[in-house]
Design a protein around this motif. Sequence first.
Motif, PDB file in Angstrom:
ATOM      1  N   PHE A   1      22.332 -21.481 -33.928  1.00  0.00           N
ATOM      2  CA  PHE A   1      22.121 -20.199 -34.600  1.00  0.00           C
ATOM      3  C   PHE A   1      20.675 -19.694 -34.450  1.00  0.00           C
ATOM      4  O   PHE A   1      20.422 -18.498 -34.533  1.00  0.00           O
ATOM      5  CB  PHE A   1      22.542 -20.290 -36.078  1.00  0.00           C
ATOM      6  CG  PHE A   1      24.040 -20.142 -36.228  1.00  0.00           C
ATOM      7  CD1 PHE A   1      24.879 -21.198 -35.950  1.00  0.00           C
ATOM      8  CD2 PHE A   1      24.593 -18.930 -36.599  1.00  0.00           C
ATOM      9  CE1 PHE A   1      26.259 -21.060 -36.045  1.00  0.00           C
ATOM     10  CE2 PHE A   1      25.967 -18.784 -36.703  1.00  0.00           C
ATOM     11  CZ  PHE A   1      26.800 -19.850 -36.429  1.00  0.00           C
ATOM     12  N   ARG A   2      19.754 -20.603 -34.197  1.00  0.00           N
ATOM     13  CA  ARG A   2      18.385 -20.207 -33.882  1.00  0.00           C
ATOM     14  C   ARG A   2      18.342 -19.651 -32.448  1.00  0.00           C
ATOM     15  O   ARG A   2      17.758 -18.611 -32.195  1.00  0.00           O
ATOM     16  CB  ARG A   2      17.486 -21.446 -33.995  1.00  0.00           C
ATOM     17  CG  ARG A   2      16.032 -21.156 -34.227  1.00  0.00           C
ATOM     18  CD  ARG A   2      15.263 -22.453 -34.393  1.00  0.00           C
ATOM     19  NE  ARG A   2      15.266 -22.960 -35.749  1.00  0.00           N
ATOM     20  CZ  ARG A   2      15.663 -24.184 -36.111  1.00  0.00           C
ATOM     21  NH1 ARG A   2      16.111 -25.037 -35.200  1.00  0.00           N
ATOM     22  NH2 ARG A   2      15.618 -24.557 -37.360  1.00  0.00           N
TER      23      ARG A   2
ATOM     24  N   VAL B   1      19.423 -16.075 -31.573  1.00  0.00           N
ATOM     25  CA  VAL B   1      18.436 -15.021 -31.830  1.00  0.00           C
ATOM     26  C   VAL B   1      17.331 -15.061 -30.780  1.00  0.00           C
ATOM     27  O   VAL B   1      16.939 -14.037 -30.228  1.00  0.00           O
ATOM     28  CB  VAL B   1      17.821 -15.205 -33.243  1.00  0.00           C
ATOM     29  CG1 VAL B   1      16.723 -14.182 -33.479  1.00  0.00           C
ATOM     30  CG2 VAL B   1      18.907 -15.096 -34.306  1.00  0.00           C
TER      31      VAL B   1
ATOM     32  N   GLU C   1      31.316 -17.057 -42.887  1.00  0.00           N
ATOM     33  CA  GLU C   1      30.484 -17.913 -43.736  1.00  0.00           C
ATOM     34  C   GLU C   1      29.193 -18.267 -42.992  1.00  0.00           C
ATOM     35  O   GLU C   1      28.181 -18.586 -43.591  1.00  0.00           O
ATOM     36  CB  GLU C   1      31.226 -19.196 -44.130  1.00  0.00           C
ATOM     37  CG  GLU C   1      32.114 -19.027 -45.358  1.00  0.00           C
ATOM     38  CD  GLU C   1      33.577 -19.132 -45.039  1.00  0.00           C
ATOM     39  OE1 GLU C   1      33.944 -18.832 -43.876  1.00  0.00           O
ATOM     40  OE2 GLU C   1      34.365 -19.489 -45.939  1.00  0.00           O
ATOM     41  N   THR C   2      29.259 -18.254 -41.665  1.00  0.00           N
ATOM     42  CA  THR C   2      28.072 -18.582 -40.878  1.00  0.00           C
ATOM     43  C   THR C   2      27.724 -17.488 -39.861  1.00  0.00           C
ATOM     44  O   THR C   2      26.555 -17.175 -39.660  1.00  0.00           O
ATOM     45  CB  THR C   2      28.272 -19.902 -40.092  1.00  0.00           C
ATOM     46  OG1 THR C   2      29.489 -19.808 -39.363  1.00  0.00           O
ATOM     47  CG2 THR C   2      28.304 -21.098 -40.995  1.00  0.00           C
ATOM     48  N   THR C   3      28.737 -16.939 -39.205  1.00  0.00           N
ATOM     49  CA  THR C   3      28.510 -16.063 -38.056  1.00  0.00           C
ATOM     50  C   THR C   3      28.619 -14.601 -38.460  1.00  0.00           C
ATOM     51  O   THR C   3      29.594 -14.223 -39.113  1.00  0.00           O
ATOM     52  CB  THR C   3      29.567 -16.383 -36.969  1.00  0.00           C
ATOM     53  OG1 THR C   3      29.527 -17.785 -36.710  1.00  0.00           O
ATOM     54  CG2 THR C   3      29.309 -15.626 -35.691  1.00  0.00           C
ATOM     55  N   SER C   4      27.664 -13.790 -38.066  1.00  0.00           N
ATOM     56  CA  SER C   4      27.719 -12.365 -38.429  1.00  0.00           C
ATOM     57  C   SER C   4      28.741 -11.653 -37.534  1.00  0.00           C
ATOM     58  O   SER C   4      29.031 -12.104 -36.423  1.00  0.00           O
ATOM     59  CB  SER C   4      26.348 -11.724 -38.257  1.00  0.00           C
ATOM     60  OG  SER C   4      26.053 -11.558 -36.891  1.00  0.00           O
TER      61      SER C   4
ATOM     62  N   GLN D   1      27.305 -11.135 -34.172  1.00  0.00           N
ATOM     63  CA  GLN D   1      27.304 -12.355 -33.347  1.00  0.00           C
ATOM     64  C   GLN D   1      28.713 -12.691 -32.878  1.00  0.00           C
ATOM     65  O   GLN D   1      28.905 -13.171 -31.764  1.00  0.00           O
ATOM     66  CB  GLN D   1      26.726 -13.525 -34.147  1.00  0.00           C
ATOM     67  CG  GLN D   1      25.224 -13.426 -34.334  1.00  0.00           C
ATOM     68  CD  GLN D   1      24.675 -14.497 -35.255  1.00  0.00           C
ATOM     69  OE1 GLN D   1      25.363 -14.935 -36.180  1.00  0.00           O
ATOM     70  NE2 GLN D   1      23.440 -14.895 -35.028  1.00  0.00           N
TER      71      GLN D   1
ATOM     72  N   PHE E   1      23.367 -13.874 -42.423  1.00  0.00           N
ATOM     73  CA  PHE E   1      24.261 -14.966 -42.040  1.00  0.00           C
ATOM     74  C   PHE E   1      23.400 -16.176 -41.672  1.00  0.00           C
ATOM     75  O   PHE E   1      22.204 -16.182 -41.956  1.00  0.00           O
ATOM     76  CB  PHE E   1      25.166 -14.501 -40.888  1.00  0.00           C
ATOM     77  CG  PHE E   1      26.032 -13.336 -41.289  1.00  0.00           C
ATOM     78  CD1 PHE E   1      27.284 -13.535 -41.849  1.00  0.00           C
ATOM     79  CD2 PHE E   1      25.571 -12.035 -41.172  1.00  0.00           C
ATOM     80  CE1 PHE E   1      28.067 -12.474 -42.274  1.00  0.00           C
ATOM     81  CE2 PHE E   1      26.342 -10.952 -41.586  1.00  0.00           C
ATOM     82  CZ  PHE E   1      27.592 -11.176 -42.136  1.00  0.00           C
ATOM     83  N   LEU E   2      24.025 -17.154 -41.031  1.00  0.00           N
ATOM     84  CA  LEU E   2      23.299 -18.396 -40.806  1.00  0.00           C
ATOM     85  C   LEU E   2      22.013 -18.213 -39.991  1.00  0.00           C
ATOM     86  O   LEU E   2      20.987 -18.827 -40.292  1.00  0.00           O
ATOM     87  CB  LEU E   2      24.232 -19.423 -40.144  1.00  0.00           C
ATOM     88  CG  LEU E   2      23.669 -20.820 -39.979  1.00  0.00           C
ATOM     89  CD1 LEU E   2      23.122 -21.376 -41.274  1.00  0.00           C
ATOM     90  CD2 LEU E   2      24.737 -21.755 -39.419  1.00  0.00           C
ATOM     91  N   SER E   3      22.054 -17.384 -38.959  1.00  0.00           N
ATOM     92  CA  SER E   3      20.845 -17.200 -38.136  1.00  0.00           C
ATOM     93  C   SER E   3      19.675 -16.712 -38.981  1.00  0.00           C
ATOM     94  O   SER E   3      18.548 -17.185 -38.835  1.00  0.00           O
ATOM     95  CB  SER E   3      21.102 -16.183 -37.013  1.00  0.00           C
ATOM     96  OG  SER E   3      21.868 -16.779 -36.001  1.00  0.00           O
TER      97      SER E   3
ATOM     98  N   VAL F   1      18.420 -19.545 -41.177  1.00  0.00           N
ATOM     99  CA  VAL F   1      17.657 -20.543 -40.415  1.00  0.00           C
ATOM    100  C   VAL F   1      16.241 -20.023 -40.158  1.00  0.00           C
ATOM    101  O   VAL F   1      15.248 -20.738 -40.329  1.00  0.00           O
ATOM    102  CB  VAL F   1      18.376 -20.884 -39.083  1.00  0.00           C
ATOM    103  CG1 VAL F   1      17.467 -21.688 -38.154  1.00  0.00           C
ATOM    104  CG2 VAL F   1      19.662 -21.655 -39.354  1.00  0.00           C
ATOM    105  N   GLN F   2      16.138 -18.751 -39.784  1.00  0.00           N
ATOM    106  CA  GLN F   2      14.804 -18.171 -39.518  1.00  0.00           C
ATOM    107  C   GLN F   2      13.967 -18.091 -40.787  1.00  0.00           C
ATOM    108  O   GLN F   2      12.774 -18.352 -40.769  1.00  0.00           O
ATOM    109  CB  GLN F   2      14.964 -16.770 -38.940  1.00  0.00           C
ATOM    110  CG  GLN F   2      15.517 -16.795 -37.549  1.00  0.00           C
ATOM    111  CD  GLN F   2      15.461 -15.414 -36.955  1.00  0.00           C
ATOM    112  OE1 GLN F   2      14.530 -15.073 -36.247  1.00  0.00           O
ATOM    113  NE2 GLN F   2      16.436 -14.602 -37.279  1.00  0.00           N
TER     114      GLN F   2
ATOM    115  N   ASP G   1      12.813 -21.629 -41.505  1.00  0.00           N
ATOM    116  CA  ASP G   1      11.711 -22.021 -40.615  1.00  0.00           C
ATOM    117  C   ASP G   1      10.402 -21.407 -41.098  1.00  0.00           C
ATOM    118  O   ASP G   1       9.347 -22.050 -41.097  1.00  0.00           O
ATOM    119  CB  ASP G   1      11.989 -21.539 -39.175  1.00  0.00           C
ATOM    120  CG  ASP G   1      13.145 -22.288 -38.519  1.00  0.00           C
ATOM    121  OD1 ASP G   1      13.569 -23.324 -39.068  1.00  0.00           O
ATOM    122  OD2 ASP G   1      13.629 -21.829 -37.468  1.00  0.00           O
TER     123      ASP G   1
END
Lengths: 378, 217
Positions: A161-162, A165, A206-209, A212, B58-60, B63-64, B67
């Motif tokens: 997920f980092r 981006v 829950e995690t992915t937009s 994305q 969201f998760l990204s 995470v940012q 960090d």
Amino acid sequence: MGGMTSLERTAIALQGGQPDMVPVATLAISRALWEIGERPRTAINDPDKMAKAKIVANEKFGDDIVVAGIDGCFVEAKAMGAKSFWSDHMPIVDTRYRVINTWEDADNLSFPEPHEHIRMRCVIEESEILMDKIGDHKAIAVVVSGPFSTACNLMGHENLFRAMVKEPDEVHSLLDKITDYSIKYHTAFKGIAHAVAVLDPVASVETTSPRQYEEFVKPYLERDMAAIAGKGLIPINHPCGDTTGILHMVADVIPKGSPGAIHASYGNVETRPMSLKYLRNVLGEGVQLDPDDPYSIMLKAVKKEVGDRVCVCGNVDPITVLLEGTPEQVRATVRRNIEYGAEGGGFILMPGCDTNPYTPSENFRALVEAAREYGVYG
Amino acid sequence: MVDFEELKDALINGRKEEAVELTQKALEEGISARHLISNVILPASKVVGDRYEHGEFFLSELVQYGDTLKVVMGPIMARLKEEIGDERQERVGRVVLATVKGDLHDIGKNIVRLFLEGNGFEVLDLGVDVPAEKVIDVAIEYNADIIALSCLMSVTRDGVKEVIDELSRRGLRSRFAVLVGGRSTSEKWAGQIGADRWAPDAVNAVDAAFDLIRQQS
């Protein structure tokens, strides 16, 4: 019982049609092994035992769909080098040991032929046995992993997920390779399964937009699903969790003109504000909610939105209803599911996800019996 | 003068270099660590939590943010230590956090850690697949206020119950508050196994943790 076989009933629903009654699946997958006195640890790499267990469980519970495979979310990543970690019900991928730590690792992935990797070979052989023994009247669906979730198994959530981006090109390049390899495995089920359920649990919101999903999930799933459909197999897209904001894309990956289904929990109106907002947007502010069953109602919105394009599967809560509930609660939930999802066909009743092996037998039986009782199309 | 809104915005949106630069500048300008925590870190954490809950982050993004928070908190915590001598007098609460035995899923747990830290809690994260005995031994040693346990899979939920049962067996049940969360858990189930609180997500976990600390004091 109606006049159709389980296979006919399921095939019609997967094509969006209305069979004699609502098809039903228990998703008693690892639990099936318990029915023959085995456990995943003792039988997972023995296709004969695996197939026997699935058949015995199917005879006991009487559902329409038999699932080949057990660790479907993880097989592709394991073939590409991921390590296994034994959980109670299946070996999952041990993400503490990442296959991909640098993009150089991604360039050096190994892609063994499906018949040469033990997990892939065993699932293929299990499916062959199931097809041979009961495939003339039962629907055989194999569980496999979506490219995005496989990438996550190889890299770990946070790194993937980092990277989406910061290094999107590298992620695309990785997903491209994973998709090519996944297609090789998924299409190996040509003629030995009826449907391929592509599990993509990391791809829910829950995690992915949604953005994305559109960029990193959809194009690769589309390619995968088209290849699956191209071999005469019916694709099922399982993003597992909340589909708020991505539902149309989840349905769109099923190739146009091909039968296919979507399967998820779709969201939880009790704990996720976005699910509730979505539900009210689609069904109106006055929609009635049941605090004891936050999942069934999602079917009504999902069916309304995409039910004319794909078959919709779900949505009995595998934990609070099937594992913890009573047979009466299971029956009541089945009744609501059918009320919300069955109209016009294109619907298969099943738990929103894989079931816990400790699920009481009487609850699995209640699921199927109630489907037979309430699910007859008039 | 550093513009706090600018710093908050850099933190929320994960612009690491800018956030670090502005934080250092603010500290050089003599702004206290306590003031930065109250006026930048805590409000930023609330914005991130709200955005996640409402489907804007969201998760990204998390995470940012995580960090960035990590590198920003380094100099702030160092300054805080200088300011108050014994940082423990100022702490909100101490949490030992773990994904229970048999379960390797850590993304939910990591988000909870992020939000707890962003709200001033000290968190000792034991990682995944952590046996009950280890959770308790570390909680004693760390002098934790809360034991927070996560599990995604329904087949590993017994790992949560094992921690609570082991606490009771050792006569330590009332010493630690137990907070439970994860996809396969529910409020009803958490109550049945004797947990003190259940949270459906990280935002609610922070509220629950504050409640538990209030109850303890």
